[in-house]
Write a protein that holds these residues in place. Structure first.
Motif, PDB file in Angstrom:
ATOM      1  N   ALA A 288      -2.618  -6.764   3.276  1.00  0.00           N
ATOM      2  CA  ALA A 288      -1.385  -6.296   2.640  1.00  0.00           C
ATOM      3  C   ALA A 288      -0.142  -6.871   3.305  1.00  0.00           C
ATOM      4  O   ALA A 288      -0.175  -7.365   4.438  1.00  0.00           O
TER       5      ALA A 288
ATOM      6  N   ILE B 274      -5.433  -2.947   4.564  1.00  0.00           N
ATOM      7  CA  ILE B 274      -4.251  -3.187   5.396  1.00  0.00           C
ATOM      8  C   ILE B 274      -4.209  -4.632   5.875  1.00  0.00           C
ATOM      9  O   ILE B 274      -3.149  -5.273   5.922  1.00  0.00           O
TER      10      ILE B 274
ATOM     11  N   LEU C 134       3.126  -1.381   3.949  1.00  0.00           N
ATOM     12  CA  LEU C 134       2.512  -0.060   3.799  1.00  0.00           C
ATOM     13  C   LEU C 134       3.622   0.979   3.874  1.00  0.00           C
ATOM     14  O   LEU C 134       4.460   0.939   4.789  1.00  0.00           O
TER      15      LEU C 134
ATOM     16  N   ILE D 150       0.854  -1.179   0.000  1.00  0.00           N
ATOM     17  CA  ILE D 150       0.000   0.000   0.000  1.00  0.00           C
ATOM     18  C   ILE D 150       0.892   1.231   0.000  1.00  0.00           C
ATOM     19  O   ILE D 150       1.780   1.371   0.836  1.00  0.00           O
TER      20      ILE D 150
ATOM     21  N   HIS E 152       4.280   5.178   3.859  1.00  0.00           N
ATOM     22  CA  HIS E 152       3.712   6.528   3.880  1.00  0.00           C
ATOM     23  C   HIS E 152       4.829   7.534   4.111  1.00  0.00           C
ATOM     24  O   HIS E 152       5.932   7.180   4.532  1.00  0.00           O
TER      25      HIS E 152
ATOM     26  N   LEU F 192       5.643  -1.852   8.000  1.00  0.00           N
ATOM     27  CA  LEU F 192       5.245  -0.443   7.956  1.00  0.00           C
ATOM     28  C   LEU F 192       6.478   0.426   7.768  1.00  0.00           C
ATOM     29  O   LEU F 192       7.351   0.489   8.636  1.00  0.00           O
TER      30      LEU F 192
END
Length: 422
Positions: free
Chosen positions: A92, A89, A95, A14, A97, A123
C-alpha cells in the motif's frame, strides 16, 4: 479493479476508519482515483446500522459515503487475518485509521510497527485530540468538538444558551483535513521514497477552523478586545422573510448598498456617513440588518433574486434539502444523477464537487456491502487458496457480507443522465 484516470490512479490506500470523519476523508481520495480498500471487522462499520434500507447495512448515506471503495472483511485479531493485513500494508501507499493511541499501539498500528513492514507507507492517524495532550486518549464525537471548539458558545452570546449545529460539521472538516494531509504525505513519498506518520486531531482542526475569522482582537498579545467577528454575531444576520418565502439578501460592497437603498426607495441612506464604507457599516451592522429585514417582506423571493442578480448583490433563496436536486443550477451542473445500484436499486448519486480537467473524478465502483470484495482482494495478495477460503468464510459471517460480487462494468455505471424526479 475497475480502472480510473483520476489524479490518484495507481495509489492504494487502506481505510481502517468508521462512521463519518475517516470514511469521508477516504471517499475524497477514492473519488480522485485511489484504490481505497475499506477493512471491516466482524461487526462492520457501525454507521451501516442507520436506515432506511433496501439491504441491511446499505443506508442512503452509505451509498455515497463509500462509493469508489472496495470492502475487505478481515478480523485483525485472527492470525491469518493479521498476516493478510500485513501483506496488504506491504503493497500500500497509505493507511488511515481512527484509533486512539493505546489501541493503535496494541494492534501494531503505531508508526514503529508499521515502518518495519513498509517504511515508505504514509500512516495517517485520525483522532479526537492530539496524542501528546491530556485528552490524547479521550473518546471523541462531533458534539464534543462543537462544545470544545468555541462553536457552541457562540450561540450563548446570541440567545443566552449554547447549542450544537444540526450537522456533524467537525467530523466533515476533519475528514477534509485527512484528505489533504494524506495528499501531502503522498507527495513527500513520491519525492523521497519515504513514508511518515501523520496525526489529524479533530479538536485542533475544529479550533483552527473556528478561529479563522473569530480570533480577531484576541490574536494580539495582550488581547485588544474579546474574540468574535461582529457581523457574524449579529442577531440580525439571518434568513429574511419575503412576501412569499425566505431568502438570504446580503448587500456587501459600497455599490451593493447604494443599489439596495435605491431599490427600496430610500436612496438618501446611501449618503449617510455611518453606511458609507465597510468599516462604518460593520459598526452599525445591527441597524443595517434591521433595515433589510423590514424591507424584505415587501417583495416576493423571485423579485429579490431578479433585482439582486441584476445588480450583482449576493442573494440566494432558502433551499430545503428536498429543493436542492431541483434547483436550476444544480440540475444544469449535473450534481445529481439517478443511478442503478446492482443490489440497492435506484438512488441519487451526488457527484464530487471538485472537477479536474485532465483527470476527472468518476464513479468507478458502487458502494460495497460489508466484505463484498474479500475474495477479490485476497486473491490479489496471492494467499494460498485454502487460506482464502477460510478467511472468506469468516468474513461471510459479517453483517450482510456476500462471498464475492463483481464491481459494475463501465456501461452499468453510466446510464443516461436523468433529471431528479423523472
Amino acid at each position: 479493479m475497475t480502472q480510473t484516470n483520476g489524479p490518484l490512479s495507481g495509489m492504494r490506500i487502506i481505510d481502517l476508519t468508521t462512521v463519518i470523519m475517516g470514511p469521508y476523508g477516504t471517499r475524497i481520495l477514492a473519488d480522485m482515483g485511489a484504490d481505497v480498500i475499506k477493512i471491516e471487522g466482524p461487526e462492520g462499520d457501525s454507521f451501516r446500522t442507520y436506515g432506511p434500507f433496501v439491504s441491511a447495512g446499505m443506508g442512503g448515506a452509505i451509498l455515497n459515503l463509500h462509493r469508489n471503495k472496495r470492502s475487505l472483511g478481515l478480523d485483525l485479531k485472527d492470525p491469518g487475518g493479521r498476516m493478510a493485513f500485513e501483506r496488504l500494508i506491504a503493497q500500500a501507499d497509505a493507511l488511515v485509521h481512527n484509533l486512539r493511541p493505546a489501541a493503535a499501539k496494541r494492534l501494531g498500528l503505531d508508526w514503529d510497527s508499521i515502518a518495519e513492514i513498509n517504511p515508505s507507507l504514509v500512516l495517517c492517524a485520525a483522532r479526537g485530540f492530539a496524542s501528546d495532550g491530556p485528552y490524547g486518549n479521550k473518546a471523541a464525537y462531533d458534539d464534543l468538538m462543537q462544545a470544545g471548539s468555541g462553536f457552541a458558545a457562540l450561540f450563548d452570546q446570541q440567545s443566552g444558551a449554547p447549542r450544537y449545529a444540526p450537522t456533524s460539521w467537525c467530523d466533515k472538516i476533519a475528514g477534509q483535513a485527512i484528505a489533504y494531509s494524506v495528499l501531502g504525505g503522498l507527495i513527500h513519498k513520491v519525492r523521497t521514497g519515504t513514508g511518515q506518520a501523520i496525526e489529524v486531531p479533530m479538536f485542533e482542526v475544529a479550533v483552527d477552523f473556528m478561529l479563522v475569522e473569530h480570533f480577531g482582537a484576541m490574536a494580539f498579545e495582550p488581547a485588544k478586545g474579546p474574540p468574535g467577528f461582529k457581523r457574524q454575531l449579529s442577531l440580525g444576520r439571518k434568513p429574511y422573510r419575503t412576501a412569499d418565502g425566505w431568502a438570504c439578501i446580503l448587500p456587501y460592497s459600497d455599490r451593493n448598498w447604494k443599489d439596495f437603498f435605491a431599490f427600496i426607495g430610500r436612496p438618501e441612506l446611501g449618503e449617510e456617513h455611518r453606511y458609507a464604507d465597510i468599516g462604518s457599516r460593520v459598526a452599525h451592522i445591527d441597524e443595517l440588518y434591521g433595515i433589510v429585514e423590514a424591507e424584505a417582506r415587501r417583495f416576493k423571493t423571485s423579485d429579490w433574486m431578479a433585482f439582486c442578480d441584476r445588480c450583482a448583490i449576493p442573494a440566494m433563496p432558502i433551499l430545503a434539502f428536498e429543493d436542492i436536486p431541483e434547483n436550476e443550477h444544480v440540475v444544469a451542473t449535473r450534481m445529481f444523477e439517478i443511478m442503478e445500484h446492482p443490489t440497492e436499486g435506484r438512488y441519487k448519486h451526488l457527484r464530487s464537487p471538485v472537477r479536474f480537467s485532465k483527470t476527472p473524478n468518476t464513479l468507478s465502483r458502487f458502494a460495497p456491502r460489508a466484505g463484498e470484495q474479500t475474495r477479490e482482494i485476497l486473491e490479489e495478495l496471492h494467499l494460498p487458496p485454502e487460506e482464502i477460503d477460510r478467511l472468506v468464510a469468516q468474513a461471510r459471517g459479517m453483517r450482510n457480507a456476500p462471498d464475492s460480487v463483481s464491481s459494475p462494468t463501465e456501461e452499468a455505471i453510466n446510464p443516461a443522465l436523468e433529471k431528479p424526479g423523472s
